[in-house]
Write an enzyme that holds these catalytic residues in place. Structure first.
Site, PDB file in Angstrom:
ATOM      1  N   TRP A  21     -34.105 -67.066 -46.280  1.00  0.00           N
ATOM      2  CA  TRP A  21     -34.553 -66.314 -45.478  1.00  0.00           C
ATOM      3  C   TRP A  21     -33.840 -66.383 -44.100  1.00  0.00           C
ATOM      4  O   TRP A  21     -34.240 -67.851 -43.098  1.00  0.00           O
ATOM      5  CB  TRP A  21     -36.171 -66.710 -44.798  1.00  0.00           C
ATOM      6  CG  TRP A  21     -36.875 -65.951 -44.176  1.00  0.00           C
ATOM      7  CD1 TRP A  21     -37.406 -63.883 -44.272  1.00  0.00           C
ATOM      8  CD2 TRP A  21     -37.643 -66.253 -42.905  1.00  0.00           C
ATOM      9  NE1 TRP A  21     -37.797 -63.747 -43.007  1.00  0.00           N
ATOM     10  CE2 TRP A  21     -37.897 -65.155 -41.666  1.00  0.00           C
ATOM     11  CE3 TRP A  21     -37.272 -67.418 -41.546  1.00  0.00           C
ATOM     12  CZ2 TRP A  21     -38.764 -64.590 -41.130  1.00  0.00           C
ATOM     13  CZ3 TRP A  21     -38.377 -66.738 -40.925  1.00  0.00           C
ATOM     14  CH2 TRP A  21     -38.209 -65.260 -40.062  1.00  0.00           C
ATOM     15  N   GLU A  67     -48.209 -55.200 -38.419  1.00  0.00           N
ATOM     16  CA  GLU A  67     -47.481 -56.071 -39.823  1.00  0.00           C
ATOM     17  C   GLU A  67     -47.279 -55.193 -40.764  1.00  0.00           C
ATOM     18  O   GLU A  67     -45.979 -55.413 -41.202  1.00  0.00           O
ATOM     19  CB  GLU A  67     -47.713 -57.361 -39.382  1.00  0.00           C
ATOM     20  CG  GLU A  67     -49.104 -57.206 -40.718  1.00  0.00           C
ATOM     21  CD  GLU A  67     -49.654 -59.465 -40.529  1.00  0.00           C
ATOM     22  OE1 GLU A  67     -48.847 -60.292 -40.395  1.00  0.00           O
ATOM     23  OE2 GLU A  67     -51.285 -59.351 -40.336  1.00  0.00           O
ATOM     24  N   LYS A  83     -52.737 -56.853 -38.063  1.00  0.00           N
ATOM     25  CA  LYS A  83     -52.752 -56.531 -39.397  1.00  0.00           C
ATOM     26  C   LYS A  83     -52.010 -54.906 -39.743  1.00  0.00           C
ATOM     27  O   LYS A  83     -51.768 -55.053 -40.576  1.00  0.00           O
ATOM     28  CB  LYS A  83     -54.139 -55.932 -40.046  1.00  0.00           C
ATOM     29  CG  LYS A  83     -55.207 -57.778 -40.427  1.00  0.00           C
ATOM     30  CD  LYS A  83     -54.429 -58.078 -41.508  1.00  0.00           C
ATOM     31  CE  LYS A  83     -54.079 -59.197 -41.469  1.00  0.00           C
ATOM     32  NZ  LYS A  83     -53.817 -60.721 -40.221  1.00  0.00           N
ATOM     33  N   GLU A 122     -56.976 -58.810 -33.833  1.00  0.00           N
ATOM     34  CA  GLU A 122     -56.581 -59.211 -35.436  1.00  0.00           C
ATOM     35  C   GLU A 122     -56.671 -57.621 -36.328  1.00  0.00           C
ATOM     36  O   GLU A 122     -55.341 -57.659 -36.562  1.00  0.00           O
ATOM     37  CB  GLU A 122     -57.983 -60.180 -35.804  1.00  0.00           C
ATOM     38  CG  GLU A 122     -57.628 -60.282 -37.246  1.00  0.00           C
ATOM     39  CD  GLU A 122     -56.145 -60.780 -38.118  1.00  0.00           C
ATOM     40  OE1 GLU A 122     -55.249 -60.778 -37.408  1.00  0.00           O
ATOM     41  OE2 GLU A 122     -55.824 -61.250 -38.863  1.00  0.00           O
ATOM     42  N   ASN A 136     -34.405 -76.013 -47.052  1.00  0.00           N
ATOM     43  CA  ASN A 136     -35.092 -75.890 -46.798  1.00  0.00           C
ATOM     44  C   ASN A 136     -35.809 -76.422 -45.735  1.00  0.00           C
ATOM     45  O   ASN A 136     -35.801 -77.159 -45.512  1.00  0.00           O
ATOM     46  CB  ASN A 136     -36.462 -75.573 -47.877  1.00  0.00           C
ATOM     47  CG  ASN A 136     -38.007 -74.731 -46.753  1.00  0.00           C
ATOM     48  OD1 ASN A 136     -37.854 -74.300 -45.703  1.00  0.00           O
ATOM     49  ND2 ASN A 136     -38.819 -74.596 -47.280  1.00  0.00           N
ATOM     50  N   GLY A 137     -35.323 -75.192 -44.063  1.00  0.00           N
ATOM     51  CA  GLY A 137     -35.832 -76.313 -42.713  1.00  0.00           C
ATOM     52  C   GLY A 137     -34.531 -75.932 -42.032  1.00  0.00           C
ATOM     53  O   GLY A 137     -33.404 -74.702 -42.356  1.00  0.00           O
ATOM     54  N   LYS A 171     -44.737 -65.359 -45.234  1.00  0.00           N
ATOM     55  CA  LYS A 171     -45.744 -66.148 -45.399  1.00  0.00           C
ATOM     56  C   LYS A 171     -46.065 -67.439 -44.118  1.00  0.00           C
ATOM     57  O   LYS A 171     -46.923 -67.347 -44.109  1.00  0.00           O
ATOM     58  CB  LYS A 171     -45.891 -66.581 -47.124  1.00  0.00           C
ATOM     59  CG  LYS A 171     -47.627 -67.268 -47.065  1.00  0.00           C
ATOM     60  CD  LYS A 171     -48.162 -65.941 -47.203  1.00  0.00           C
ATOM     61  CE  LYS A 171     -50.050 -66.352 -47.365  1.00  0.00           C
ATOM     62  NZ  LYS A 171     -50.969 -65.347 -45.962  1.00  0.00           N
ATOM     63  N   ARG A 202     -43.291 -66.605 -49.930  1.00  0.00           N
ATOM     64  CA  ARG A 202     -43.200 -66.869 -48.545  1.00  0.00           C
ATOM     65  C   ARG A 202     -41.804 -65.958 -47.608  1.00  0.00           C
ATOM     66  O   ARG A 202     -41.851 -66.526 -47.498  1.00  0.00           O
ATOM     67  CB  ARG A 202     -42.425 -67.673 -49.523  1.00  0.00           C
ATOM     68  CG  ARG A 202     -43.441 -69.272 -50.012  1.00  0.00           C
ATOM     69  CD  ARG A 202     -42.752 -69.979 -50.389  1.00  0.00           C
ATOM     70  NE  ARG A 202     -41.406 -70.883 -49.661  1.00  0.00           N
ATOM     71  CZ  ARG A 202     -42.380 -72.467 -48.678  1.00  0.00           C
ATOM     72  NH1 ARG A 202     -43.423 -72.550 -49.408  1.00  0.00           N
ATOM     73  NH2 ARG A 202     -41.580 -73.057 -48.018  1.00  0.00           N
ATOM     74  N   CYS A 249     -37.726 -69.865 -46.583  1.00  0.00           N
ATOM     75  CA  CYS A 249     -36.789 -70.997 -47.375  1.00  0.00           C
ATOM     76  C   CYS A 249     -37.344 -70.840 -49.099  1.00  0.00           C
ATOM     77  O   CYS A 249     -39.143 -71.668 -48.044  1.00  0.00           O
ATOM     78  CB  CYS A 249     -35.904 -71.103 -47.465  1.00  0.00           C
ATOM     79  SG  CYS A 249     -34.843 -70.961 -46.256  1.00  0.00           S
ATOM     80  N   HIS A 266     -58.267 -50.630 -16.092  1.00  0.00           N
ATOM     81  CA  HIS A 266     -57.337 -50.923 -15.245  1.00  0.00           C
ATOM     82  C   HIS A 266     -55.618 -50.663 -15.637  1.00  0.00           C
ATOM     83  O   HIS A 266     -54.590 -51.097 -14.880  1.00  0.00           O
ATOM     84  CB  HIS A 266     -57.178 -52.337 -15.021  1.00  0.00           C
ATOM     85  CG  HIS A 266     -58.991 -52.589 -14.589  1.00  0.00           C
ATOM     86  ND1 HIS A 266     -59.215 -52.711 -13.433  1.00  0.00           N
ATOM     87  CD2 HIS A 266     -60.156 -53.389 -15.045  1.00  0.00           C
ATOM     88  CE1 HIS A 266     -60.745 -53.406 -13.701  1.00  0.00           C
ATOM     89  NE2 HIS A 266     -60.730 -53.064 -14.581  1.00  0.00           N
TER      90      HIS A 266
HETATM   91  C1  F6R Z   1     -50.710 -62.388 -40.269  1.00  0.00           C
HETATM   92  C2  F6R Z   1     -50.264 -64.152 -40.375  1.00  0.00           C
HETATM   93  C3  F6R Z   1     -49.575 -64.958 -39.709  1.00  0.00           C
HETATM   94  C4  F6R Z   1     -50.042 -66.400 -40.100  1.00  0.00           C
HETATM   95  C5  F6R Z   1     -49.349 -67.126 -38.458  1.00  0.00           C
HETATM   96  C6  F6R Z   1     -49.774 -68.238 -38.250  1.00  0.00           C
HETATM   97  O1  F6R Z   1     -51.130 -61.835 -41.420  1.00  0.00           O
HETATM   98  O2  F6R Z   1     -50.596 -63.955 -41.675  1.00  0.00           O
HETATM   99  O3  F6R Z   1     -49.581 -64.230 -38.109  1.00  0.00           O
HETATM  100  O4  F6R Z   1     -51.513 -66.264 -39.355  1.00  0.00           O
HETATM  101  O5  F6R Z   1     -48.018 -66.967 -39.533  1.00  0.00           O
HETATM  102  O6  F6R Z   1     -49.677 -68.566 -40.159  1.00  0.00           O
HETATM  103  P1  F6R Z   1     -49.842 -70.269 -40.711  1.00  0.00           P
HETATM  104  O7  F6R Z   1     -51.351 -70.047 -40.965  1.00  0.00           O
HETATM  105  O8  F6R Z   1     -50.442 -70.238 -42.375  1.00  0.00           O
HETATM  106  O9  F6R Z   1     -50.115 -71.470 -40.273  1.00  0.00           O
END
Ligand code: F6R
Length: 608
Positions: free
Chosen positions: A75, A488, A485, A481, A101-102, A603, A27, A2, A504
């Site tokens: 959201w 997602e 990528k 990682e 928000n929350g 985000k 976000r 949100c 294994h």
């Molecule tokens: C993946 C991504 C998320 C964030 C995770 C932590 O591309 O962006 O996995 O890394 O939600 O977010 P922060 O770094 O803001 O605590």
């Protein structure tokens, strides 16, 4: 996640709110709404879906008149993403409106109480209890009603509140959710983050938990939780509007991938002076460092993977045991943490709820904390004993790129700093590693310049089934990682495996044509991974390898090779992730995915 905005001034509020909401789109959200007050009447408009729908419905704000108002991107957590569940919510008498928000944790019992008192609920949200509480407590003084209502709430909230009895007045309340006030000339603002404010003002006040503010066009007063006015410092927002926009790239994600050499340079440059690492933001004496018996790194998602990759450098250089823990697990693990533990918290946003909770848990057990964070003034930055900013600039794409590489870079800086303080590194190695760190931006730029075939590779390795990522040691951390990528943003199943683990169990999944991305950049162990390439090739896999320039042997094993420059092995992860980010980007683009806003993702994850 949100986002909220508020505006009070002399121009129409709705267009300002809609612009602010657009800036918060990154976000992640699934519905949006605005409410404005004119001549004692509050008009509300809300829609499920995109802000564009809200602009259309309100004729770009024209149908929601008034010079003060509040806006929201939602959201969904409690209740589906419908028009009715969208914020703002309005009281039964129509006099009060609220955006939130929350999460209100005790909303069920409040809802029961308010229902018994005759209040009628329109939505399934936790938020709606707030607006009815305010109506219930309102006896002609909005500030009193806001304080009484919020004293009943348990959970996290950033609130924007308006009342038709108080034209032009807004209240903004913060408890465990980000909220920033923007100071204009003859107009004032609030928002969940600065991107919504920079087009209008660069003067901001960061509210702390328990504080709230009353805003009119010409005045702004901040109160502590007892309602006493307090003085808050005004901060200057230094992020440019352009920095928060796409700068000519098709997607924010591509722009942010390309910005990495500059972002990493910003993280390093101020911290290397006279050929030494200086951490003004982490002043630890040698004795204090010696007192640390273990380091625990905690974070979520990519930030967690940055910790997995950075751990190797810290352990190798500082000889301190390091564990990397998922914040969402650590918080419930009854962790073995005490005053001899250094907790390193990684977070781009600085607002991730699980990370904050894990941090609080460890701090309560006596751990000293170092936060490595991008967003200035964020909750994690404030909670930590020490904060090192990553200086990556705003990251808008939901999938992190420069956030990850700058977190990793700061971990490398920390490792070098601590190793020298602890007298564990020879002067020769120290200076060699400092040189290597300083050349990281150049190495990253070379990767960006030297792999024009990546879009073609993306077509070849685009898979309807799944993609495997394999590697050992730091290469394995990068594989984790890289796979995230791919998952997602392209919605393709991707799985990272420690290459030695294949036999294994996982190798049973390798069939004719199975795409495998093999990371072979860590020289000491690349040969072993090359053996794993031979094993998967023998079972029909098609292999794209990532290797250091000069590794010619790999050409006879892998189907395709992406080369990276000859980077110092300890810092290789920050460079070898770059082609994997691009690979995921081009696959997602070919598949027509919404790259900057992948489905179901947000985000900034400010709920558990
Ligand atoms: C993946 C991504 C998320 C964030 C995770 C932590 O591309 O962006 O996995 O890394 O939600 O977010 P922060 O770094 O803001 O605590």
């Amino acid at each position: 996640m949100c986002g909220i905005v508020g505006f009070t001034g002399r121009q129409s509020a709705a267009p300002v709110l809609l612009e602010g909401l657009k800036k918060l789109e990154y976000r992640g959200y699934d519905s949006a709404g605005i409410a404005c007050e004119q001549k004692g009447t509050i008009s509300v408009s809300k829609v499920s879906g995109r802000i564009a729908n809200l602009c259309e419905k309100t004729e770009n704000g024209r149908l929601v008149p008034g010079c003060s108002g509040i806006g929201h991107t939602r959201w969904a957590t409690h209740g589906a993403p419908t028009d009715i569940n969208a914020h703002p919510h309005v009281s039964n008498d129509g006099r009060f409106s609220v955006v939130h928000n929350g999460i209100i944790e005790n909303y069920m019992e409040l809802r029961k109480e308010l229902t018994a008192r005759g209040y009628q609920f329109q939505s399934e949200t936790d938020t709606e209890v707030i607006v009815h509480l305010i109506e219930m407590y309102y006896k002609g003084n909005l500030k009193d009603a806001v304080m009484k209502a919020t004293s009943r709430l348990e959970g996290s909230y950033a609130l924007g509140i308006m009342c038709s009895d108080c034209p032009g007045t807004l209240f903004a309340v913060r408890e465990a959710s980000p909220l920033i006030l923007g100071i204009g000339v003859g107009e004032n603002f609030f928002a969940s983050d600065v991107t919504a404010l920079v087009a209008y003002t660069r003067n901001a006040i960061y509210l702390d938990d328990g504080e709230f503010a009353e805003l009119t066009a010409d005045d702004m007063t901040v109160f502590d939780c007892t309602g006493t006015p307090i003085h808050k410092p005004v901060s200057r927002i230094t992020w440019s509007i352009e920095a928060a926009e796409k700068g000519g790239y098709e997607h924010f994600m591509l722009k942010e991938i390309m910005e990495q050499p500059r972002a990493v340079k910003s993280a390093i440059a101020p911290r290397i002076q006279d050929d030494r690492v200086h951490l003004d933001d982490f002043e630890f004496t040698a004795d204090e460092l010696r007192d640390i018996r273990k380091i625990v790194i905690t974070a979520c998602g990519s930030a967690y993977y940055a910790g997995c990759a950075g751990r190797y450098a810290i352990e190798k250089l500082c000889r301190i045991p390091v564990t990397v823990e998922l914040a969402s697990e650590l918080r419930y693990n009854d962790p073995q943490i005490d005053e001899h533990t250094l907790l390193i918290v990684l977070s781009q946003s600085g607002e991730t709820a699980d990370t904050i909770a894990a941090m609080r848990e460890c701090q309560a057990r006596g751990a000293k904390s170092l936060a490595i964070v991008n967003v200035v003034g964020s909750t994690i930055a404030k909670l930590a004993d020490h904060t090192m900013y990553t200086w990556a600039g705003p990251e808008i794409a939901v999938a992190t790129t420069k956030g990850y590489t700058t977190q990793l870079t700061v971990l490398y800086l920390f490792a070098l700093y601590a190793a020298e303080k602890l007298d564990l590194i020879s002067s020769e190695s120290y200076h060699k590693l400092i040189d290597a760190l300083e050349t990281l931006p150049k190495m990253m730029q070379q990767v960006l310049d030297m792999n024009p075939a990546l879009p073609k590779m993306a077509k070849k390795y685009n898979s309807k089934g799944s993609v495997f990522y394999i590697g050992r040691n730091t290469d394995y951390a990068v594989a984790l990682e890289g796979a995230l990528k791919m998952k997602e943003i392209s919605y393709i199943h991707a799985e990272a495996y420690a290459a030695g683990e294949l036999k294994h169990g996982t190798i049973a999944l390798i069939d004719e044509g199975q795409p495998v991305i093999a990371l072979c950049c860590n020289e000491q162990i690349a040969e072993k991974t090359m053996n794993n390439i031979i094993e998967v090739k023998a079972r029909g896999a098609k292999v794209l390898a990532v290797a250091r320039k000069g590794n010619r042997a790999i050409l006879s094993h892998a189907d395709d090779v992406i080369y990276i420059p000859k980077v110092e092995p300890l810092f290789s992860a920050a460079v070898e992730i770059v082609p994997l980010q691009l690979l995921a980007y081009y696959v997602a683009k070919d598949n027509g995915c919404d790259i900057d806003k992948p489905k179901n993702l947000a985000k900034s994850v400010t709920v558990e």
